[in-house]
Motif scaffolding. Structure first.
Motif, PDB file in Angstrom:
ATOM      1  N   ALA A 217       0.841  -1.192   0.000  1.00  0.00           N
ATOM      2  CA  ALA A 217       0.000   0.000   0.000  1.00  0.00           C
ATOM      3  C   ALA A 217       0.880   1.246   0.000  1.00  0.00           C
ATOM      4  CB  ALA A 217      -0.927   0.006   1.209  1.00  0.00           C
ATOM      5  N   VAL A 218       0.491   2.235  -0.816  1.00  0.00           N
ATOM      6  CA  VAL A 218       1.357   3.387  -1.054  1.00  0.00           C
ATOM      7  C   VAL A 218       0.543   4.676  -1.049  1.00  0.00           C
ATOM      8  CG1 VAL A 218       3.211   4.259  -2.530  1.00  0.00           C
ATOM      9  CG2 VAL A 218       2.588   1.843  -2.657  1.00  0.00           C
ATOM     10  N   GLY A 219       1.086   5.725  -0.439  1.00  0.00           N
ATOM     11  CA  GLY A 219       0.444   7.029  -0.470  1.00  0.00           C
ATOM     12  C   GLY A 219       1.343   8.076   0.145  1.00  0.00           C
ATOM     13  N   ASN A 220       1.032   9.343  -0.111  1.00  0.00           N
ATOM     14  CA  ASN A 220       1.753  10.481   0.456  1.00  0.00           C
ATOM     15  C   ASN A 220       0.848  11.234   1.431  1.00  0.00           C
ATOM     16  OD1 ASN A 220       4.350  10.577  -1.131  1.00  0.00           O
ATOM     17  ND2 ASN A 220       2.916  10.748  -2.840  1.00  0.00           N
TER      18      ASN A 220
ATOM     19  N   ALA B 191      -1.527   7.824   5.452  1.00  0.00           N
ATOM     20  CA  ALA B 191      -2.277   7.341   6.614  1.00  0.00           C
ATOM     21  C   ALA B 191      -3.348   6.343   6.195  1.00  0.00           C
ATOM     22  CB  ALA B 191      -2.898   8.524   7.356  1.00  0.00           C
ATOM     23  N   GLU B 192      -4.003   6.592   5.053  1.00  0.00           N
ATOM     24  CA  GLU B 192      -4.998   5.639   4.549  1.00  0.00           C
ATOM     25  C   GLU B 192      -4.337   4.313   4.194  1.00  0.00           C
ATOM     26  OE1 GLU B 192      -7.852   6.518   5.067  1.00  0.00           O
ATOM     27  OE2 GLU B 192      -8.335   8.533   4.415  1.00  0.00           O
ATOM     28  N   ALA B 193      -3.169   4.380   3.563  1.00  0.00           N
ATOM     29  CA  ALA B 193      -2.449   3.161   3.191  1.00  0.00           C
ATOM     30  C   ALA B 193      -2.111   2.333   4.425  1.00  0.00           C
ATOM     31  CB  ALA B 193      -1.188   3.524   2.415  1.00  0.00           C
ATOM     32  N   GLN B 194      -1.619   3.016   5.465  1.00  0.00           N
ATOM     33  CA  GLN B 194      -1.241   2.300   6.679  1.00  0.00           C
ATOM     34  C   GLN B 194      -2.468   1.787   7.428  1.00  0.00           C
ATOM     35  OE1 GLN B 194       1.669   4.408   8.923  1.00  0.00           O
ATOM     36  NE2 GLN B 194       1.904   2.810  10.456  1.00  0.00           N
TER      37      GLN B 194
ATOM     38  N   ALA C 282       5.984   3.688   5.846  1.00  0.00           N
ATOM     39  CA  ALA C 282       6.190   3.479   7.273  1.00  0.00           C
ATOM     40  C   ALA C 282       7.629   3.113   7.618  1.00  0.00           C
ATOM     41  CB  ALA C 282       5.235   2.394   7.782  1.00  0.00           C
ATOM     42  N   ASP C 283       8.408   2.652   6.650  1.00  0.00           N
ATOM     43  CA  ASP C 283       9.829   2.345   6.883  1.00  0.00           C
ATOM     44  C   ASP C 283      10.620   3.633   6.657  1.00  0.00           C
ATOM     45  OD1 ASP C 283      12.412   1.435   7.001  1.00  0.00           O
ATOM     46  OD2 ASP C 283      12.115  -0.247   5.629  1.00  0.00           O
ATOM     47  N   THR C 284      10.699   4.454   7.688  1.00  0.00           N
ATOM     48  CA  THR C 284      11.289   5.780   7.519  1.00  0.00           C
ATOM     49  C   THR C 284      12.774   5.729   7.168  1.00  0.00           C
ATOM     50  OG1 THR C 284      11.613   5.900   9.924  1.00  0.00           O
ATOM     51  CG2 THR C 284       9.623   6.923   9.021  1.00  0.00           C
ATOM     52  N   SER C 285      13.487   4.731   7.649  1.00  0.00           N
ATOM     53  CA  SER C 285      14.907   4.645   7.303  1.00  0.00           C
ATOM     54  C   SER C 285      15.085   4.374   5.816  1.00  0.00           C
ATOM     55  CB  SER C 285      15.592   3.547   8.127  1.00  0.00           C
ATOM     56  OG  SER C 285      15.618   3.901   9.493  1.00  0.00           O
TER      57      SER C 285
ATOM     58  N   GLU D 279      11.427  10.824  -5.974  1.00  0.00           N
ATOM     59  CA  GLU D 279      10.578  10.119  -6.930  1.00  0.00           C
ATOM     60  C   GLU D 279      10.741   8.610  -6.832  1.00  0.00           C
ATOM     61  OE1 GLU D 279       9.935   9.988 -11.766  1.00  0.00           O
ATOM     62  OE2 GLU D 279      10.337  11.906 -10.791  1.00  0.00           O
ATOM     63  N   GLU D 280      11.888   8.152  -6.308  1.00  0.00           N
ATOM     64  CA  GLU D 280      12.170   6.716  -6.240  1.00  0.00           C
ATOM     65  C   GLU D 280      11.839   6.084  -4.893  1.00  0.00           C
ATOM     66  OE1 GLU D 280      13.561   4.209  -8.415  1.00  0.00           O
ATOM     67  OE2 GLU D 280      12.608   5.641  -9.756  1.00  0.00           O
ATOM     68  N   VAL D 281      11.323   6.867  -3.916  1.00  0.00           N
ATOM     69  CA  VAL D 281      11.180   6.326  -2.560  1.00  0.00           C
ATOM     70  C   VAL D 281      10.270   5.104  -2.492  1.00  0.00           C
ATOM     71  CG1 VAL D 281      11.718   8.447  -1.334  1.00  0.00           C
ATOM     72  CG2 VAL D 281       9.355   7.978  -1.959  1.00  0.00           C
ATOM     73  N   PHE D 282       9.263   5.050  -3.341  1.00  0.00           N
ATOM     74  CA  PHE D 282       8.360   3.904  -3.331  1.00  0.00           C
ATOM     75  C   PHE D 282       8.717   2.882  -4.403  1.00  0.00           C
ATOM     76  CE2 PHE D 282       5.281   7.262  -1.695  1.00  0.00           C
ATOM     77  CZ  PHE D 282       5.535   6.957  -0.372  1.00  0.00           C
ATOM     78  N   ALA D 283       9.148   3.338  -5.558  1.00  0.00           N
ATOM     79  CA  ALA D 283       9.451   2.414  -6.652  1.00  0.00           C
ATOM     80  C   ALA D 283      10.542   1.425  -6.258  1.00  0.00           C
ATOM     81  CB  ALA D 283       9.878   3.200  -7.895  1.00  0.00           C
ATOM     82  N   ARG D 284      11.577   1.913  -5.593  1.00  0.00           N
ATOM     83  CA  ARG D 284      12.662   1.000  -5.209  1.00  0.00           C
ATOM     84  C   ARG D 284      12.179  -0.023  -4.187  1.00  0.00           C
ATOM     85  NH1 ARG D 284      17.947   0.749  -6.350  1.00  0.00           N
ATOM     86  NH2 ARG D 284      19.338  -0.233  -4.849  1.00  0.00           N
ATOM     87  N   GLN D 285      11.326   0.409  -3.262  1.00  0.00           N
ATOM     88  CA  GLN D 285      10.771  -0.539  -2.292  1.00  0.00           C
ATOM     89  C   GLN D 285       9.845  -1.553  -2.970  1.00  0.00           C
ATOM     90  OE1 GLN D 285       9.792   0.933   1.833  1.00  0.00           O
ATOM     91  NE2 GLN D 285       9.715   2.880   0.719  1.00  0.00           N
ATOM     92  N   VAL D 286       9.077  -1.106  -3.955  1.00  0.00           N
ATOM     93  CA  VAL D 286       8.215  -2.035  -4.689  1.00  0.00           C
ATOM     94  C   VAL D 286       9.066  -3.115  -5.354  1.00  0.00           C
ATOM     95  CG1 VAL D 286       6.741  -2.277  -6.727  1.00  0.00           C
ATOM     96  CG2 VAL D 286       6.284  -0.464  -5.057  1.00  0.00           C
ATOM     97  N   ARG D 287      10.154  -2.698  -5.996  1.00  0.00           N
ATOM     98  CA  ARG D 287      11.010  -3.695  -6.654  1.00  0.00           C
ATOM     99  C   ARG D 287      11.637  -4.644  -5.641  1.00  0.00           C
ATOM    100  NH1 ARG D 287      12.048   0.881 -10.003  1.00  0.00           N
ATOM    101  NH2 ARG D 287      13.865   1.492  -8.752  1.00  0.00           N
ATOM    102  N   ALA D 288      11.830  -4.197  -4.405  1.00  0.00           N
ATOM    103  CA  ALA D 288      12.398  -5.059  -3.364  1.00  0.00           C
ATOM    104  C   ALA D 288      11.375  -6.041  -2.798  1.00  0.00           C
ATOM    105  CB  ALA D 288      12.964  -4.197  -2.232  1.00  0.00           C
ATOM    106  N   HIS D 289      10.148  -5.574  -2.605  1.00  0.00           N
ATOM    107  CA  HIS D 289       9.168  -6.369  -1.850  1.00  0.00           C
ATOM    108  C   HIS D 289       8.097  -7.057  -2.688  1.00  0.00           C
ATOM    109  CE1 HIS D 289      10.795  -4.871   1.880  1.00  0.00           C
ATOM    110  NE2 HIS D 289      10.492  -3.619   1.594  1.00  0.00           N
TER     111      HIS D 289
END
Length: 207
Positions: free
Chosen positions: A57-60, A65-68, A92-95, A107-117
């Motif tokens: 789940a992803v959002g800004n 907050a809705e995603a979480q 939610a993974d602030t680090s 711009e990559e904060v979510f895309a890189r995590q998507v490719r990881a998970h």
């Protein structure tokens, strides 16, 4: 003797709130017309997670907050006792968020995590009132690249996000009203999800 002074009615601010309520009703009315979409999402999400899939789940901002909120319902429970399922809200993974933003740009904060998970068969759902956030659009491309199903809840459509995902729920009204309706929408998805999970598990025990 104490004199009680009646509060004055602030007509301008009452009108301001009346407009907000009217926009909220518009968004909820739009949501009511999309109930078949939410039923199909709840059923498909249950079937995929029962097969071992994961929800991303992803959002800004408020949409984060809705995603979480959604992932908490899936990992915990919504409508009664059932097993937990895998669900991650990427902000939610602030680090990870701050490291990726620092090294690769926001711009990559979510895309890189998507490719990881995310993996083929997973579901990635995106919350956005504008439907225009570059980091969400990049994450959709990443999710589609790994074979995940992509859904979005947005404000008025069409918009870039709704045109990019596999399926979208686009709601009319102001950004605030759309965001409020997204909370109702995710609860409706959870209600169908829990019902489908219990039905499938009951059938499994009976066989």
């Amino acid at each position: 003797m104490t004199t009680t002074i009646a509060p004055t009615v602030d007509d301008r601010r009452v009108a301001l709130l009346t407009g907000h309520v009217a926009s909220h009703r518009q968004a909820v009315d739009g949501l009511a017309r999309e109930l078949p979409t939410l039923v199909s999402w709840g059923v498909e999400l249950a079937d995929r997670l029962l097969r071992g899939g994961r929800l991303i789940a992803v959002g800004n901002g408020g949409s984060a907050a809705e995603a979480q909120h959604l992932t908490a319902e899936i990992v915990g429970r919504f409508d009664g006792e059932r097993p937990p399922f895998s669900a991650i809200a990427l902000h939610a993974d602030t680090s990870s968020v701050t490291a990726i933003a620092n090294d690769y740009g926001y711009e990559e904060v979510f895309a890189r995590q998507v490719r990881a998970h995310a993996r083929s068969g997973d579901v990635a759902i995106f919350f956005s009132t504008s439907g225009r956030s570059p980091n969400l659009l990049a994450a959709v491309r990443a999710a589609r690249g790994v074979g995940a199903v992509t859904w979005a809840m947005t404000g008025a459509g069409p918009n870039p996000l709704s045109r990019t995902v596999d399926a979208a729920l686009c709601l009319p009204g102001t950004s605030a009203a759309a965001q409020e309706a997204h909370l109702l929408a995710l609860h409706l998805v959870c209600r169908v999800f829990d019902d489908r999970v219990r039905t499938r598990l009951a059938k499994g025990r009976a066989s």
